[in-house]
Design a protein around this motif. Structure first.
Motif, PDB file in Angstrom:
ATOM      1  N   ALA A 180      22.683  39.140  10.790  1.00 52.85           N
ATOM      2  CA  ALA A 180      23.433  38.149  10.780  1.00 52.85           C
ATOM      3  C   ALA A 180      22.680  37.009  11.413  1.00 52.85           C
ATOM      4  O   ALA A 180      22.831  35.574  10.914  1.00 52.85           O
ATOM      5  CB  ALA A 180      24.588  38.347  11.869  1.00 52.85           C
ATOM      6  N   LEU A 181      21.681  37.140  11.939  1.00 55.61           N
ATOM      7  CA  LEU A 181      20.984  35.846  12.566  1.00 55.61           C
ATOM      8  C   LEU A 181      19.680  35.693  12.033  1.00 55.61           C
ATOM      9  O   LEU A 181      18.891  34.696  12.389  1.00 55.61           O
ATOM     10  CB  LEU A 181      20.708  35.938  14.068  1.00 55.61           C
ATOM     11  CG  LEU A 181      22.028  36.169  14.895  1.00 55.61           C
ATOM     12  CD1 LEU A 181      21.600  36.405  16.470  1.00 55.61           C
ATOM     13  CD2 LEU A 181      22.823  34.931  14.831  1.00 55.61           C
ATOM     14  N   LEU A 194      17.035  37.658  12.188  1.00 57.08           N
ATOM     15  CA  LEU A 194      16.049  38.298  13.223  1.00 57.08           C
ATOM     16  C   LEU A 194      15.292  39.512  12.889  1.00 57.08           C
ATOM     17  O   LEU A 194      16.143  40.373  11.865  1.00 57.08           O
ATOM     18  CB  LEU A 194      16.554  38.258  14.551  1.00 57.08           C
ATOM     19  CG  LEU A 194      16.934  36.855  15.294  1.00 57.08           C
ATOM     20  CD1 LEU A 194      17.857  37.428  16.580  1.00 57.08           C
ATOM     21  CD2 LEU A 194      15.961  36.005  15.600  1.00 57.08           C
ATOM     22  N   GLU A 236      13.784  41.743  17.930  1.00 58.79           N
ATOM     23  CA  GLU A 236      13.792  40.799  18.536  1.00 58.79           C
ATOM     24  C   GLU A 236      15.305  40.652  19.308  1.00 58.79           C
ATOM     25  O   GLU A 236      15.696  39.820  20.281  1.00 58.79           O
ATOM     26  CB  GLU A 236      13.802  39.307  17.562  1.00 58.79           C
ATOM     27  CG  GLU A 236      12.479  39.376  16.995  1.00 58.79           C
ATOM     28  CD  GLU A 236      12.357  38.109  16.198  1.00 58.79           C
ATOM     29  OE1 GLU A 236      12.834  38.206  14.932  1.00 58.79           O
ATOM     30  OE2 GLU A 236      11.885  37.178  16.508  1.00 58.79           O
ATOM     31  N   GLU A 252      17.373  41.763  22.082  1.00 58.12           N
ATOM     32  CA  GLU A 252      17.385  42.500  23.393  1.00 58.12           C
ATOM     33  C   GLU A 252      18.704  42.737  23.957  1.00 58.12           C
ATOM     34  O   GLU A 252      19.605  41.982  23.602  1.00 58.12           O
ATOM     35  CB  GLU A 252      16.644  41.616  24.398  1.00 58.12           C
ATOM     36  CG  GLU A 252      14.891  41.574  23.840  1.00 58.12           C
ATOM     37  CD  GLU A 252      14.259  40.402  24.964  1.00 58.12           C
ATOM     38  OE1 GLU A 252      13.204  40.396  24.598  1.00 58.12           O
ATOM     39  OE2 GLU A 252      15.020  39.834  25.676  1.00 58.12           O
ATOM     40  N   ALA A 279      20.267  39.838  26.146  1.00 58.04           N
ATOM     41  CA  ALA A 279      19.869  38.458  25.577  1.00 58.04           C
ATOM     42  C   ALA A 279      21.571  37.867  25.340  1.00 58.04           C
ATOM     43  O   ALA A 279      22.591  38.323  24.954  1.00 58.04           O
ATOM     44  CB  ALA A 279      19.424  38.671  24.002  1.00 58.04           C
ATOM     45  N   GLU A 310      20.088  32.247  23.811  1.00 60.72           N
ATOM     46  CA  GLU A 310      18.864  32.961  23.779  1.00 60.72           C
ATOM     47  C   GLU A 310      18.418  33.215  22.061  1.00 60.72           C
ATOM     48  O   GLU A 310      17.492  32.995  21.727  1.00 60.72           O
ATOM     49  CB  GLU A 310      18.541  33.996  24.498  1.00 60.72           C
ATOM     50  CG  GLU A 310      18.522  33.768  25.892  1.00 60.72           C
ATOM     51  CD  GLU A 310      18.395  34.824  27.051  1.00 60.72           C
ATOM     52  OE1 GLU A 310      18.671  35.921  26.651  1.00 60.72           O
ATOM     53  OE2 GLU A 310      18.000  34.513  28.272  1.00 60.72           O
ATOM     54  N   LEU A 311      19.680  33.706  21.433  1.00 65.29           N
ATOM     55  CA  LEU A 311      19.552  33.958  19.939  1.00 65.29           C
ATOM     56  C   LEU A 311      19.585  33.157  19.085  1.00 65.29           C
ATOM     57  O   LEU A 311      19.566  33.264  17.931  1.00 65.29           O
ATOM     58  CB  LEU A 311      20.293  35.492  19.819  1.00 65.29           C
ATOM     59  CG  LEU A 311      20.199  36.589  20.727  1.00 65.29           C
ATOM     60  CD1 LEU A 311      20.802  37.982  20.179  1.00 65.29           C
ATOM     61  CD2 LEU A 311      18.493  37.080  20.653  1.00 65.29           C
ATOM     62  N   GLY A 312      20.178  31.915  19.734  1.00 70.08           N
ATOM     63  CA  GLY A 312      20.600  30.736  18.817  1.00 70.08           C
ATOM     64  C   GLY A 312      21.930  30.976  17.960  1.00 70.08           C
ATOM     65  O   GLY A 312      22.009  30.275  16.917  1.00 70.08           O
ATOM     66  N   ALA A 313      22.774  31.971  18.329  1.00 73.43           N
ATOM     67  CA  ALA A 313      23.779  32.108  17.532  1.00 73.43           C
ATOM     68  C   ALA A 313      24.951  30.850  17.384  1.00 73.43           C
ATOM     69  O   ALA A 313      25.217  30.359  18.450  1.00 73.43           O
ATOM     70  CB  ALA A 313      24.457  33.248  17.686  1.00 73.43           C
ATOM     71  N   GLU A 314      25.602  30.759  16.298  1.00 72.46           N
ATOM     72  CA  GLU A 314      26.669  29.715  16.401  1.00 72.46           C
ATOM     73  C   GLU A 314      27.880  30.294  15.810  1.00 72.46           C
ATOM     74  O   GLU A 314      27.687  31.424  15.697  1.00 72.46           O
ATOM     75  CB  GLU A 314      26.130  28.491  15.129  1.00 72.46           C
ATOM     76  CG  GLU A 314      24.998  27.716  15.585  1.00 72.46           C
ATOM     77  CD  GLU A 314      24.886  26.432  14.728  1.00 72.46           C
ATOM     78  OE1 GLU A 314      24.239  25.428  15.037  1.00 72.46           O
ATOM     79  OE2 GLU A 314      25.551  26.206  13.729  1.00 72.46           O
ATOM     80  N   ASP A 345      27.795  32.492  13.091  1.00 72.44           N
ATOM     81  CA  ASP A 345      27.216  33.899  13.201  1.00 72.44           C
ATOM     82  C   ASP A 345      28.029  34.900  13.908  1.00 72.44           C
ATOM     83  O   ASP A 345      27.936  35.927  13.690  1.00 72.44           O
ATOM     84  CB  ASP A 345      25.938  33.298  13.901  1.00 72.44           C
ATOM     85  CG  ASP A 345      25.102  32.362  13.245  1.00 72.44           C
ATOM     86  OD1 ASP A 345      24.562  31.500  13.983  1.00 72.44           O
ATOM     87  OD2 ASP A 345      24.709  32.682  12.029  1.00 72.44           O
ATOM     88  N   ASP A 390      30.298  36.518  11.669  1.00 71.90           N
ATOM     89  CA  ASP A 390      29.430  37.417  10.720  1.00 71.90           C
ATOM     90  C   ASP A 390      29.103  38.736  11.555  1.00 71.90           C
ATOM     91  O   ASP A 390      29.272  39.977  10.966  1.00 71.90           O
ATOM     92  CB  ASP A 390      28.113  36.763  10.294  1.00 71.90           C
ATOM     93  CG  ASP A 390      27.406  37.469   9.196  1.00 71.90           C
ATOM     94  OD1 ASP A 390      26.292  37.036   8.647  1.00 71.90           O
ATOM     95  OD2 ASP A 390      27.991  38.643   8.562  1.00 71.90           O
ATOM     96  N   ARG A 433      29.961  42.569  10.603  1.00 66.28           N
ATOM     97  CA  ARG A 433      29.280  43.811  10.459  1.00 66.28           C
ATOM     98  C   ARG A 433      29.247  44.734  11.448  1.00 66.28           C
ATOM     99  O   ARG A 433      29.204  45.902  10.810  1.00 66.28           O
ATOM    100  CB  ARG A 433      27.628  43.047  10.631  1.00 66.28           C
ATOM    101  CG  ARG A 433      27.254  42.048   9.348  1.00 66.28           C
ATOM    102  CD  ARG A 433      26.093  41.559   9.910  1.00 66.28           C
ATOM    103  NE  ARG A 433      25.589  40.541   8.697  1.00 66.28           N
ATOM    104  CZ  ARG A 433      25.111  40.642   7.601  1.00 66.28           C
ATOM    105  NH1 ARG A 433      24.547  41.916   7.030  1.00 66.28           N
ATOM    106  NH2 ARG A 433      24.815  39.574   6.637  1.00 66.28           N
TER     107      ARG A 433
END
Lengths: 323, 135
Positions: free
Chosen positions: B19-20, B22, B26, B28, B31, B36-40, B43, B46, B50
């Motif tokens: 989804a991201l 990555l 990556e 964790e 996280a 930290e993972l930059g999801a919006e 995302d 999504d 999934r």
């Protein structure tokens, strides 16, 4: 003649009512859910001898789409399977979001599916370039760097020589910003850092209007819109970042004209996401320009080359720069 | 912190990675999904889609907040003008046991709850929903 389809869904009560009238679904006209109803044609849009598009309404509202993504994908599959002889399908609004941004639909149908990201980025980059050059700015801010469109817009503007400041956070974005040579800051700081701001965040309503500079131009491609309700700073304005000129010879008929108005296009433009399947069908291209998270600067450049066949260009409203 | 169920975590990490954009390595366990993972927000949608497909479960929208509000007679027991009350914080913390308790600070807004989400939050949801499906 090239044929494409563009799947849409009602965003508002008014749009639901119009879909209800068009599809003779009186329940929808009076506010009932359209979730159980079949998808069907809303209108035709065409250029004689060149391309014919069918706008198909999947009658689910936003809450229904977001809370039952599997069902939404099934409804889209059924809509596509009812189409005849189209060579590309585009997805509008939340239909381009659910089901892993179109990937789940693409896995289940044989016709190429595209989500409009390349076209949207192309229009946003083009419009931002015009605004920046008109204003004599060499710096542009891009919000929504975490999304595929935001990222490629930032990359595209950086490649054109602009100093780009992007809004977002997280280790992943820090890495990507460093990779393409843009500065990553918080969205609030990014929005206030330039006179030209591209709003590409996939989370709407992320900022208060007063973070913009006075006189700034926000080119918004976000749905819902980037700014929360509130008074804009003096001279600041919000323009549609993904507006595109009409193809020459564009025809729409009665229902197409109504579609133009209720979808927010207005009379003289379309939104870029409609252009992507149109271009694909004219070019007889089977590989989508964008799907899921997949949209690269290369895809945008290919789209930019291809879109000349229809004579389209990014469009800003007349008089946008008049105070 | 280590995942309670490494097999479930591996599948969850794969869903996050797809989804991201990555690599699975990556992702964790602890996280923060947004910071930290930059999801919006797209995302998150999504990721939920999934996970639902991978584990054959249904993740209800707003499920965590519903669990936190469950049984409260009045919305104002949970939040006032969008800010969680002390009781609201306590109920939210109970609904999210994988989150460090110092994350639930006075002044936390309802709109900020997604900022607390960690990958472990989704692992826990998957385990709970899978167990209730099988029950």
């Amino acid at each position: 003649m090239a044929r494409f389809a563009f799947l849409v869904h009602p965003l508002t009560r008014l749009q639901s009512g119009v879909v209800g009238v068009r599809r003779l679904n009186w329940g929808m006209v009076f506010g009932a859910s359209g979730k159980g109803a079949a998808s069907g044609k809303l209108c035709d849009l065409w250029v004689d001898g060149l391309v014919h598009g069918e706008v198909v309404a999947v009658p689910w509202n936003p809450v229904e789409l977001l809370s039952d993504q599997d069902g939404a994908v099934d409804a889209m599959v059924a809509a596509v399977e009812n189409l005849e002889d189209v060579s590309a399908v585009g997805l509008g609004s939340l239909l381009a979001v659910v089901g892993s941004r179109g990937e789940a639909l693409a896995e289940r149908v044989s016709v190429p599916v595209t989500t409009g990201g390349a076209a949207t980025a192309w229009a946003a980059i083009g419009n931002a370039e015009v605004v920046a050059k008109t204003r004599g700015c060499d710096k542009v801010s891009v919000l929504g760097f975490g999304g595929a469109v935001g990222r490629v817009v930032a990359e595209g503007l950086s490649a054109k020589g602009f100093e780009v400041i992007v809004g977002g956070k997280g280790r992943r974005l820090e890495r990507e910003a460093a990779k393409i040579g843009v500065e990553l800051v918080t969205p609030e700081i990014a929005a206030g850092a330039s006179q030209v701001v591209v709003g590409a965040s996939t989370t709407g309503g992320i900022l208060d209007a007063d973070v913009l500079q006075e006189g700034a131009v926000l080119l918004d491609v976000a749905l819902p819109p980037t700014l929360r309700k509130g008074r804009l700073p003096r001279g600041a304005r919000v323009l549609s970042g993904e507006a595109v000129t009409l193809p020459e010879g564009w025809k729409r008929g009665f229902w197409g004209t109504l579609y133009h108005w209720i979808s927010g296009y207005g009379s003289d433009q379309i939104f870029a996401c409609l252009a992507e399947p149109m271009v694909m069908s004219v070019m007889e291209r089977t590989e989508p320009f964008s799907l899921g998270r997949r949209v690269s600067l290369g895809d945008v450049e290919e789209f930019a080359d291809a879109v000349t066949c229809l004579g389209l260009s990014p469009r800003l409203p007349e008089g946008w720069d008049v105070s | 912190m280590q995942p309670n169920d490494p097999e479930i975590f591996d599948v969850v990490a794969e869903c996050f990675a797809e989804a991201l954009g990555l690599e699975p390595e990556e992702v964790e366990y602890d996280a923060l999904v947004i910071d930290e993972l930059g999801a919006e927000s797209l995302d998150l949608l999504d990721i939920v889609f999934r996970l639902e497909r991978a584990f054959k479960i249904k993740i209800p929208r707003g499920g965590i907040e519903s669990a936190a509000r469950d049984g409260l007679a009045d919305d104002e027991e949970y939040e006032v003008n969008g800010v969680l009350t002390a009781l609201g914080l306590e109920r939210l913390a109970a609904a999210m046991p994988e989150i460090p308790s110092d994350s639930f600070q006075e002044g936390l807004k309802v709109s900020e709850i997604p900022l607390l989400f960690r990958v472990s939050t989704f692992c826990r949801l998957v385990v709970e929903l899978s167990e209730s499906k099988d029950a």
